[in-house]
Motif scaffolding. Structure first.
Motif, PDB file in Angstrom:
ATOM      1  N   GLY A  70     -21.675   5.012  -9.831  1.00  0.00           N
ATOM      2  CA  GLY A  70     -21.100   6.163 -10.938  1.00  0.00           C
ATOM      3  C   GLY A  70     -19.962   6.729 -10.345  1.00  0.00           C
ATOM      4  N   PHE A  71     -19.802   6.639  -9.221  1.00  0.00           N
ATOM      5  CA  PHE A  71     -18.392   7.564  -8.708  1.00  0.00           C
ATOM      6  C   PHE A  71     -17.382   6.477  -8.392  1.00  0.00           C
ATOM      7  N   GLY A  72     -16.234   7.403  -8.781  1.00  0.00           N
ATOM      8  CA  GLY A  72     -14.936   6.825  -8.302  1.00  0.00           C
ATOM      9  C   GLY A  72     -14.401   7.967  -7.468  1.00  0.00           C
ATOM     10  N   VAL A  73     -13.784   7.763  -6.340  1.00  0.00           N
ATOM     11  CA  VAL A  73     -13.559   8.849  -5.348  1.00  0.00           C
ATOM     12  C   VAL A  73     -11.953   8.485  -4.762  1.00  0.00           C
ATOM     13  N   ALA A  74     -11.345   9.651  -4.453  1.00  0.00           N
ATOM     14  CA  ALA A  74      -9.850   9.670  -3.856  1.00  0.00           C
ATOM     15  C   ALA A  74      -9.843  10.739  -2.973  1.00  0.00           C
ATOM     16  N   PHE A  75      -9.798  10.435  -1.612  1.00  0.00           N
ATOM     17  CA  PHE A  75      -9.757  11.587  -0.737  1.00  0.00           C
ATOM     18  C   PHE A  75      -8.229  11.666  -0.263  1.00  0.00           C
ATOM     19  N   GLN A  76      -7.852  12.857   0.553  1.00  0.00           N
ATOM     20  CA  GLN A  76      -6.716  12.916   1.083  1.00  0.00           C
ATOM     21  C   GLN A  76      -6.357  11.930   2.062  1.00  0.00           C
ATOM     22  N   ASP A  77      -7.310  11.453   2.912  1.00  0.00           N
ATOM     23  CA  ASP A  77      -7.081  10.171   3.510  1.00  0.00           C
ATOM     24  C   ASP A  77      -7.547   9.135   2.827  1.00  0.00           C
ATOM     25  N   HIS A  78      -6.502   8.351   2.675  1.00  0.00           N
ATOM     26  CA  HIS A  78      -6.422   7.311   1.565  1.00  0.00           C
ATOM     27  C   HIS A  78      -7.668   6.207   1.708  1.00  0.00           C
ATOM     28  N   ALA A  79      -8.231   6.136   2.934  1.00  0.00           N
ATOM     29  CA  ALA A  79      -9.124   5.068   3.353  1.00  0.00           C
ATOM     30  C   ALA A  79      -9.147   3.720   2.824  1.00  0.00           C
ATOM     31  N   LEU A  80      -7.881   3.395   2.636  1.00  0.00           N
ATOM     32  CA  LEU A  80      -7.780   2.014   2.021  1.00  0.00           C
ATOM     33  C   LEU A  80      -8.202   0.849   3.561  1.00  0.00           C
ATOM     34  N   LEU A  81      -8.682  -0.086   3.142  1.00  0.00           N
ATOM     35  CA  LEU A  81      -9.062  -0.984   4.454  1.00  0.00           C
ATOM     36  C   LEU A  81      -7.692  -1.601   4.789  1.00  0.00           C
ATOM     37  N   PRO A  82      -7.301  -1.592   6.141  1.00  0.00           N
ATOM     38  CA  PRO A  82      -6.060  -2.245   6.575  1.00  0.00           C
ATOM     39  C   PRO A  82      -5.768  -3.537   6.388  1.00  0.00           C
TER      40      PRO A  82
END
Lengths: 261, 249
Positions: free
Chosen positions: A86-98
């Motif tokens: 149920g959550f969509g999150v976007a934090f300052q650290d983009h946390a994309l998988l490299p």
């Protein structure tokens, strides 16, 4: 429970103490915070660094728990909401998988949930965040602004009940940041997802939110709850209106009262 | 780029100097009669009459090393995954691995020789050395994901298996690849020592025979062959490691 009927996010009487060596009761980070977010509402949590606004957001996401008080999202425990994606999150650290491409990073929530990947939905989101042509690129080859676009697209891909944003553009330069806020406003207007945004940028909060909750620090308390009157969709010209400037000035003052005593 | 090229030239130069020194010491008799010049060792390795002998020995050693390497690596990774899911096992597994590693391989070899079926001492010793290195690398690799990524998976409602497959394992691959590179010489050391103590053939057997029968050039040839095989495998593992690091970081 008072005031939480039908609220998408209901924080009630939330207190958070962090243990600290040598301090018997620990440090009081949040002191009896109550906050409701209505379905489809965009609320900005505005406050200085260390006022506990990020802790509130982490509690809403189920990444932290209150010492006392309750946190409900759509009437449920945050962990249950996370369990049903149920959550969509976007934090300052983009946390994309490299090691994943743009396309696969945006598809990640599908795969983590064990759902079939909806390629059309991903293509539509890539177009929405204007990254068409970069589907096969890896995060290391993207600019900071493009990475945050991918981050936003990933947050939206499962059509979450609630969108949680923690300074998503905090690491970007001022020009890119303003541009990204325009984009976020455009995207949000299309989805109208219930959103809680944590920021310390007054202009960002005013431009994006329906309501601004101002917090003061040490311990974190709600100082003001302010409706933002500008009609949607908001053109960039809103930021040049007299009312915008007046509210901006009063909010800056509210954020640092001690500097103006 | 220039630095890398310069380093490579320096490396080649150093290897050449070492070979020349080996040759010079052997040719002048400075190292005594047990130090043959490099040219005589190479001549023996290049002698077609000997190829059958060296080929069978090297093949046997390589087979033991590969068998030990594969099973040891799988065991190391499996144990690391087990402790990843059951963290309470981690301290015990760490100590077991460290304990196994602390016992010198040569001390274990006679025990395995009487304990295991004939011919399995070499692959077993190879596997033990490999398993320890790969376990340590995999266990730390599976913990290498960033806090931000772990938060993301938690908020996305990820099950532990999905997190292992999509986050912890890929994030740990660079560390695992480094462990797999370091384990290459360990596999060969284990195989050769295992062969010393009892094997029908292998480079370890050649080394022991050369030593006991005073066939000095044969001894050196077998040692040089082990070194070349180990170095080649190490370089290949290093190339794989670099590719994994480039892809997963």
């Amino acid at each position: 429970m008072a005031g939480s009927g039908g609220a998408a996010i209901a924080l009630h009487d939330v207190t958070r103490r962090f243990p600290l060596k040598g301090v018997p009761d620990g440090v009081l980070a949040l002191d009896r915070v109550t906050l409701d977010v209505r379905p489809g509402e965009f609320v900005a949590l505005l406050g200085p660094s260390g006022c506990g606004k990020s802790t509130l957001l982490r509690m809403t996401a189920g990444l932290d728990a209150p010492s006392t008080g309750t946190v409900r999202v759509g009437g449920n425990e945050p962990a249950a909401v996370a369990g049903r994606q149920g959550f969509g999150v976007a934090f300052q650290d983009h946390a994309l998988l490299p090691w994943l491409t743009v396309r696969d990073n945006i598809a990640l929530p599908f795969r983590v949930a064990g759902k079939p990947v909806n390629a059309a939905r991903i293509a539509a989101l890539i177009a929405l965040v204007k990254l068409t042509g970069f589907e096969g690129a890896f995060p290391r080859n993207l600019s900071g602004g493009m990475r945050q676009r991918v981050n936003i697209a990933r947050a939206l891909v499962l059509e979450p009940e609630v969108l949680l944003l923690d300074e998503p553009f905090g690491a970007l330069d001022a020009v890119t940041r303003r541009h990204m806020n325009l984009e976020l406003q455009r995207i949000w207007t299309e989805t109208r997802t219930t959103t809680l945004l944590v920021t310390h940028a007054v202009e960002e909060a005013l431009f994006l939110a329906d309501r601004i909750v101002v917090m003061t620090g040490r311990p974190g308390r709600v100082a003001q709850d302010l409706a933002v009157p500008f009609a949607r969709p908001r053109p960039v010209e809103v930021m040049r209106e007299e009312e915008f400037h007046r509210m901006q000035d009063s909010l800056v003052l509210a954020l640092e009262p001690e500097a103006h005593d | 780029m220039r630095l890398a090229r310069d380093l490579r030239i320096l490396g080649l130069l150093g290897t050449l100097l070492l070979c020349l020194a080996w040759e010079a010491i052997g040719a002048t008799g400075l190292g005594g009669f047990t130090w043959p010049p490099l040219s005589r060792v190479i001549a023996m390795l290049a002698d077609p009459d000997r190829w059958d002998l060296f080929g069978r020995a090297a093949g046997s050693t390589l087979a033991s090393a590969v068998e030990g390497y594969v099973f040891g690596a799988l065991a190391g990774i499996a144990l690391a995954m087990l402790t990843h899911f059951l963290p309470r096992l981690a301290p015990g597994a760490d100590r077991l691995a460290a304990g196994m590693h602390a016992i010198p391989t040569v001390a274990l070899a006679p025990v395995f020789l009487i304990l295991l079926p004939a011919g399995s001492t070499a692959p077993t010793l190879a596997g033990i050395g490999v398993a320890f290195l790969v376990y340590v690398a995999a266990a730390s690799g599976l913990r290498a994901s960033s806090a931000a990524h772990r938060d993301l998976f938690q908020v996305l409602g990820s099950r532990p298996s999905a997190r292992l497959l999509r986050l912890d394992l890929p994030a740990g691959l660079p560390s695992i690849a480094t462990g797999l590179r370091l384990a290459v010489p360990a596999a060969l050391i284990g195989a050769v020592i295992g062969e010393w103590f009892g094997a029908p053939r292998g480079l370890g057997v050649l080394i022991v025979n050369g030593m006991q029968n005073f066939q000095i050039v044969l001894l050196w040839s077998a040692v040089l062959l082990v070194a070349l095989i180990s170095l080649t495998a190490y370089l290949i593992a290093g190339a794989i490691e670099r590719a994994v690091h480039a892809r997963f970081r």
